[in-house]
Design a protein around this motif. Structure first.
Motif, PDB file in Angstrom:
ATOM      1  N   VAL A 143       2.802  -8.546   4.783  1.00 12.21           N
ATOM      2  CA  VAL A 143       1.589  -7.877   4.310  1.00 12.21           C
ATOM      3  C   VAL A 143       1.225  -8.282   2.885  1.00 12.21           C
ATOM      4  CG1 VAL A 143       1.683  -5.901   5.867  1.00 12.21           C
ATOM      5  CG2 VAL A 143       2.984  -5.830   3.732  1.00 12.21           C
ATOM      6  N   LEU A 144       2.136  -8.957   2.193  1.00 13.14           N
ATOM      7  CA  LEU A 144       1.812  -9.484   0.859  1.00 13.14           C
ATOM      8  C   LEU A 144       2.738 -10.663   0.584  1.00 13.14           C
ATOM      9  CD1 LEU A 144       1.072  -7.375  -2.330  1.00 13.14           C
ATOM     10  CD2 LEU A 144       2.242  -9.567  -2.467  1.00 13.14           C
ATOM     11  N   ALA A 145       2.156 -11.748   0.085  1.00 15.23           N
ATOM     12  CA  ALA A 145       2.922 -12.928  -0.320  1.00 15.23           C
ATOM     13  C   ALA A 145       2.290 -13.454  -1.603  1.00 15.23           C
ATOM     14  CB  ALA A 145       2.911 -13.991   0.776  1.00 15.23           C
ATOM     15  N   ALA A 146       2.887 -13.129  -2.727  1.00 19.01           N
ATOM     16  CA  ALA A 146       2.304 -13.451  -4.034  1.00 19.01           C
ATOM     17  C   ALA A 146       2.610 -14.893  -4.404  1.00 19.01           C
ATOM     18  CB  ALA A 146       2.832 -12.491  -5.093  1.00 19.01           C
ATOM     19  N   ARG A 147       1.693 -15.808  -4.061  1.00 23.75           N
ATOM     20  CA  ARG A 147       1.874 -17.220  -4.397  1.00 23.75           C
ATOM     21  C   ARG A 147       1.803 -17.430  -5.905  1.00 23.75           C
ATOM     22  NH1 ARG A 147       4.234 -19.251   0.005  1.00 23.75           N
ATOM     23  NH2 ARG A 147       3.216 -18.407   1.858  1.00 23.75           N
ATOM     24  N   ALA A 148       0.890 -16.715  -6.552  1.00 26.81           N
ATOM     25  CA  ALA A 148       0.877 -16.695  -8.012  1.00 26.81           C
ATOM     26  C   ALA A 148       1.776 -15.534  -8.429  1.00 26.81           C
ATOM     27  CB  ALA A 148      -0.537 -16.478  -8.530  1.00 26.81           C
ATOM     28  N   PRO A 149       2.832 -15.787  -9.194  1.00 23.48           N
ATOM     29  CA  PRO A 149       3.806 -14.730  -9.488  1.00 23.48           C
ATOM     30  C   PRO A 149       3.191 -13.535 -10.197  1.00 23.48           C
ATOM     31  CG  PRO A 149       4.162 -16.663 -10.890  1.00 23.48           C
ATOM     32  CD  PRO A 149       3.176 -17.058  -9.853  1.00 23.48           C
ATOM     33  N   PHE A 150       3.576 -12.356  -9.766  1.00 18.57           N
ATOM     34  CA  PHE A 150       3.167 -11.122 -10.419  1.00 18.57           C
ATOM     35  C   PHE A 150       3.913 -10.991 -11.753  1.00 18.57           C
ATOM     36  CE2 PHE A 150       1.575  -8.281  -6.673  1.00 18.57           C
ATOM     37  CZ  PHE A 150       0.637  -9.246  -6.362  1.00 18.57           C
ATOM     38  N   THR A 151       3.349 -10.203 -12.658  1.00 22.00           N
ATOM     39  CA  THR A 151       3.903 -10.097 -14.004  1.00 22.00           C
ATOM     40  C   THR A 151       5.342  -9.569 -14.006  1.00 22.00           C
ATOM     41  OG1 THR A 151       2.841  -7.926 -14.127  1.00 22.00           O
ATOM     42  CG2 THR A 151       1.686  -9.770 -15.150  1.00 22.00           C
ATOM     43  N   LEU A 196       6.453 -12.187  -5.001  1.00 20.25           N
ATOM     44  CA  LEU A 196       6.774 -10.964  -4.260  1.00 20.25           C
ATOM     45  C   LEU A 196       6.394 -11.131  -2.801  1.00 20.25           C
ATOM     46  CD1 LEU A 196       7.330  -7.852  -3.951  1.00 20.25           C
ATOM     47  CD2 LEU A 196       4.971  -7.501  -4.740  1.00 20.25           C
ATOM     48  N   LEU A 197       7.322 -10.748  -1.921  1.00 13.11           N
ATOM     49  CA  LEU A 197       7.063 -10.766  -0.485  1.00 13.11           C
ATOM     50  C   LEU A 197       7.258  -9.353   0.051  1.00 13.11           C
ATOM     51  CD1 LEU A 197       6.499 -12.703   1.959  1.00 13.11           C
ATOM     52  CD2 LEU A 197       8.965 -12.636   2.365  1.00 13.11           C
ATOM     53  N   MET A 198       6.269  -8.854   0.818  1.00 13.75           N
ATOM     54  CA  MET A 198       6.372  -7.522   1.394  1.00 13.75           C
ATOM     55  C   MET A 198       6.238  -7.596   2.912  1.00 13.75           C
ATOM     56  SD  MET A 198       4.295  -5.149  -1.359  1.00 13.75           S
ATOM     57  CE  MET A 198       4.643  -3.689  -0.393  1.00 13.75           C
ATOM     58  N   LEU A 199       7.087  -6.840   3.609  1.00 11.88           N
ATOM     59  CA  LEU A 199       7.112  -6.812   5.067  1.00 11.88           C
ATOM     60  C   LEU A 199       6.866  -5.395   5.560  1.00 11.88           C
ATOM     61  CD1 LEU A 199      10.362  -8.917   5.687  1.00 11.88           C
ATOM     62  CD2 LEU A 199       8.002  -9.747   5.605  1.00 11.88           C
ATOM     63  N   ASP A 200       5.974  -5.266   6.529  1.00 11.51           N
ATOM     64  CA  ASP A 200       5.717  -3.985   7.194  1.00 11.51           C
ATOM     65  C   ASP A 200       6.630  -3.897   8.417  1.00 11.51           C
ATOM     66  OD1 ASP A 200       4.654  -1.756   8.531  1.00 11.51           O
ATOM     67  OD2 ASP A 200       3.103  -2.982   9.476  1.00 11.51           O
ATOM     68  N   HIS A 201       7.508  -2.888   8.424  1.00 11.87           N
ATOM     69  CA  HIS A 201       8.428  -2.688   9.550  1.00 11.87           C
ATOM     70  C   HIS A 201       7.916  -1.642  10.539  1.00 11.87           C
ATOM     71  CE1 HIS A 201      11.303  -5.179   7.452  1.00 11.87           C
ATOM     72  NE2 HIS A 201      11.325  -4.370   6.421  1.00 11.87           N
ATOM     73  N   GLY A 202       6.713  -1.110  10.302  1.00  8.90           N
ATOM     74  CA  GLY A 202       6.136  -0.112  11.196  1.00  8.90           C
ATOM     75  C   GLY A 202       6.472   1.305  10.790  1.00  8.90           C
ATOM     76  N   MET A 203       5.662   2.250  11.272  1.00 12.09           N
ATOM     77  CA  MET A 203       5.862   3.680  11.027  1.00 12.09           C
ATOM     78  C   MET A 203       5.865   4.054   9.542  1.00 12.09           C
ATOM     79  SD  MET A 203       5.978   5.518  13.744  1.00 12.09           S
ATOM     80  CE  MET A 203       6.213   5.429  15.512  1.00 12.09           C
ATOM     81  N   GLY A 204       5.209   3.229   8.706  1.00 13.56           N
ATOM     82  CA  GLY A 204       5.139   3.536   7.275  1.00 13.56           C
ATOM     83  C   GLY A 204       6.307   3.005   6.470  1.00 13.56           C
ATOM     84  N   LEU A 205       7.232   2.275   7.092  1.00  8.43           N
ATOM     85  CA  LEU A 205       8.411   1.732   6.420  1.00  8.43           C
ATOM     86  C   LEU A 205       8.157   0.280   6.035  1.00  8.43           C
ATOM     87  CD1 LEU A 205      11.426   2.038   5.603  1.00  8.43           C
ATOM     88  CD2 LEU A 205      11.997   1.274   7.922  1.00  8.43           C
ATOM     89  N   ASN A 206       8.427  -0.080   4.766  1.00  7.90           N
ATOM     90  CA  ASN A 206       8.210  -1.453   4.343  1.00  7.90           C
ATOM     91  C   ASN A 206       9.267  -1.909   3.348  1.00  7.90           C
ATOM     92  OD1 ASN A 206       7.005  -0.709   1.593  1.00  7.90           O
ATOM     93  ND2 ASN A 206       5.634   0.345   3.019  1.00  7.90           N
ATOM     94  N   SER A 207       9.467  -3.219   3.308  1.00 11.65           N
ATOM     95  CA  SER A 207      10.395  -3.866   2.375  1.00 11.65           C
ATOM     96  C   SER A 207       9.621  -4.652   1.337  1.00 11.65           C
ATOM     97  CB  SER A 207      11.313  -4.856   3.111  1.00 11.65           C
ATOM     98  OG  SER A 207      12.345  -4.226   3.817  1.00 11.65           O
TER      99      SER A 207
END
Length: 279
Positions: A200-208, A213-224
């Motif tokens: 759900v998010l892959a920050a190709r330009a690095p965040f400050t 940053l890589l974010m994964l949606d695991h369903g039911m409101g749970l994410n990494s």
């Protein structure tokens, strides 16, 4: 639930004690099946009773899968109890008070005040506001991934260098607590999906702060959230499987050495990754 309480539930369903099934037989099926560490930073997987139309935790709706399975979690500073309620329709409900065990966090008392911050930087504030908006949008996504049902695995093999919940207190003033687990590993080490998910998010330009940053949606409101990566190997919208390589360890963003910071969140609740891996 007391005998009187079960009778009230059945009465709301329009079933008297002498009904076709009998209240004793039906009452036996009216309960929550729960498993998991019910504690601060912990979680529960559960099965709602048959006939559940809506499930709430302290008044907030909890999504239900087609088989009545659900996932919920408790913040690091969660209160000692929460109320889980199943709406069974026709005025009936089943309620259970969940006990949330307290945790002993690693607290370090520093006899100094917090280190003075740098003067406000308008450019940083502008960038940070946009980054936080992206993170908030990503956390709100739900692609129906089944990852929340799975046994989670460590995304990186390495030394655990930072624990969830640890906090410094400066002359009585608490600093922010550590919101995830830090795993020290050499730059370039493979980072693997801890469970099935959708990017759900892959920050190709690095965040400050988070860097790549890589974010994964695991369903039911749970994410990494996987922070400080040196490289991202997947794209937004891509489905990934547990154990699939998704990124590589680095030290981008605010990091003093190569490591992975792995954080987990269910809605607004911060979870302890160690508990989800061991559960």
């Amino acid at each position: 639930m007391s005998l009187a309480g079960r009778r009230a539930v059945l009465g709301g369903l329009g079933l008297a004690a002498g009904g076709l099934l009998g209240w004793r037989a039906l009452a036996a099926s009216q309960h929550f099946a729960l498993t998991g560490p019910s504690c601060q930073g912990g979680w529960l997987r559960g099965l709602a009773p048959p006939g559940t139309r809506r499930l709430t935790l302290d008044g907030q709706g909890v999504p239900l899968a087609a088989d009545r399975a659900f996932f919920l979690a408790f913040d690091r500073d969660a209160p000692p109890a929460a109320r889980l309620v199943a709406d069974l329709g026709l005025g009936g409900e089943l309620a259970e008070t969940l006990t949330i065990a307290p945790r002993g966090w690693a607290i370090e008392h520093i006899p100094l005040g917090p280190k003075p911050g740098a003067p406000p930087d308008p450019e940083f504030e502008r960038r940070r506001k946009a980054e936080l908006a992206e993170i908030t949008t990503a956390r709100a996504a739900d692609h129906g991934s089944p990852g929340w049902r799975q046994h989670f695995a460590w995304p990186v093999q390495g030394r655990l260098s930072g624990h969830f919940g640890a906090q410094r207190v400066y002359r009585g003033t608490p600093g922010s607590f550590h919101s995830g687990a830090d795993i020290a590993a050499p730059s370039g080490t493979a980072i693997r999906a801890p469970a099935d998910g959708v990017v759900v998010l892959a920050a190709r330009a690095p965040f400050t702060l988070e860097g790549h940053l890589l974010m994964l949606d695991h369903g039911m409101g749970l994410n990494s959230a996987l922070l400080h990566c040196s490289a991202l190997l997947v794209e937004v919208g891509q489905g990934v499987r547990r154990g699939e390589e998704v990124a590589r360890v680095g030290m981008t963003g605010r990091a003093t050495g190569p490591h992975l910071h792995w954080s987990l969140k269910w809605r607004e609740a911060r979870l302890d990754p160690e508990l989800l891996v061991s559960g």
